[in-house]
Design an enzyme around this catalytic site. Sequence first.
Site, PDB file in Angstrom:
ATOM      1  N   SER A 170     -24.809  70.526  39.373  1.00 19.00           N
ATOM      2  CA  SER A 170     -25.702  71.253  38.512  1.00 19.00           C
ATOM      3  C   SER A 170     -25.863  72.669  38.693  1.00 19.00           C
ATOM      4  CB  SER A 170     -27.105  70.434  38.620  1.00 19.00           C
ATOM      5  OG  SER A 170     -28.091  70.932  37.742  1.00 19.00           O
TER       6      SER A 170
ATOM      7  N   ASP B 208     -30.127  64.022  41.300  1.00 18.82           N
ATOM      8  CA  ASP B 208     -29.142  63.449  40.679  1.00 18.82           C
ATOM      9  C   ASP B 208     -27.780  63.377  41.329  1.00 18.82           C
ATOM     10  OD1 ASP B 208     -28.302  62.115  38.305  1.00 18.82           O
ATOM     11  OD2 ASP B 208     -27.623  63.803  37.249  1.00 18.82           O
TER      12      ASP B 208
ATOM     13  N   HIS C 100     -24.541  69.362  34.498  1.00 19.42           N
ATOM     14  CA  HIS C 100     -25.979  69.338  33.712  1.00 19.42           C
ATOM     15  C   HIS C 100     -25.748  70.619  32.773  1.00 19.42           C
ATOM     16  CE1 HIS C 100     -28.057  67.064  37.202  1.00 19.42           C
ATOM     17  NE2 HIS C 100     -27.161  66.309  36.297  1.00 19.42           N
TER      18      HIS C 100
END
Length: 300
Positions: free
Chosen positions: A38, A157, A65
């Site tokens: 990310s 995540d 992401h």
Amino acid sequence: MSTDRPGQRAPGLASTPIGASGPEGPKTQRDVVVVGASAGGVEALGMLIEGLPPELPASVFVVLHVLPTGTSVLPAILDRAGVLQAAPAIDGEPIERGHIYVAPPDLHLLVHEGTVALSRGPRENGHRPAVDPLFRSAARVYGHRVIAVVLSGALDDGTAGLLFVKSRGGVTIVQDPSDALYPGMPESALAHGAADHCVPISEMPALICDLLDAQVDLMQAPHDPPDHEDRSDGDPRAGILSPITCPECGGALWEHEEGGVLRFKCHVGHAYSADSLEVSQSQSPEVAPGTAGELGRTGA
């Protein structure tokens, strides 16, 4: 990794490879690498891909992401970063070794037997694409043949996905938090015991190559059917009903503890860690600062 392999793209992955037999039973080798990142992930991914050799005997799948709108330029960045071919994943395309498959914006990237799948299933931790669905799908099909990697990123995540990979016999790696621009995702994985290895990004290509070369037992790992709807594992209602509602759809949320990770799930399939749920309730889900502007541009 040995350097005597031909420098050409290897054939696609077999669903049930024939391993070499040894005194301890049949053996096989890892050949599926799934990577999640990310915030700060563009730099880390570029360094990782740059260090991988042209004869890599594995397929690589990448989730970063990004904003759901526009076009991601990450495949072009990774294609230029190293010698392996990188491209946006296409639903239904065959999996080939020596190829990098990159999740497009607003689609989960999944691994099925011998093919790539894209899904517009429910967001997880506020993201689509999200890291956990990729990790779970690869572990379901390829089990002990999977190497799962979490790089720089905020929040958590990928932690639940790493634990799922470990439960199916795969091996897990995280970027050393002190080496990551955003240490949240690696730190979460380490805190939950989800990482088998923790190394700086400069050492990660060599570690991956060593793990690909190593022979592993040809275990009969549980084999689940493909998750076409990309729902998080299990019936949400099997957990404890929470007074909190889903930020995405307003439905009820049930609490689940999975490998020490607290997750919240609704009947639609949206799933959150505790940290991601808090962020989703207070504002919008975390998208890497600078990443969206760098990788997602309005367009077709």
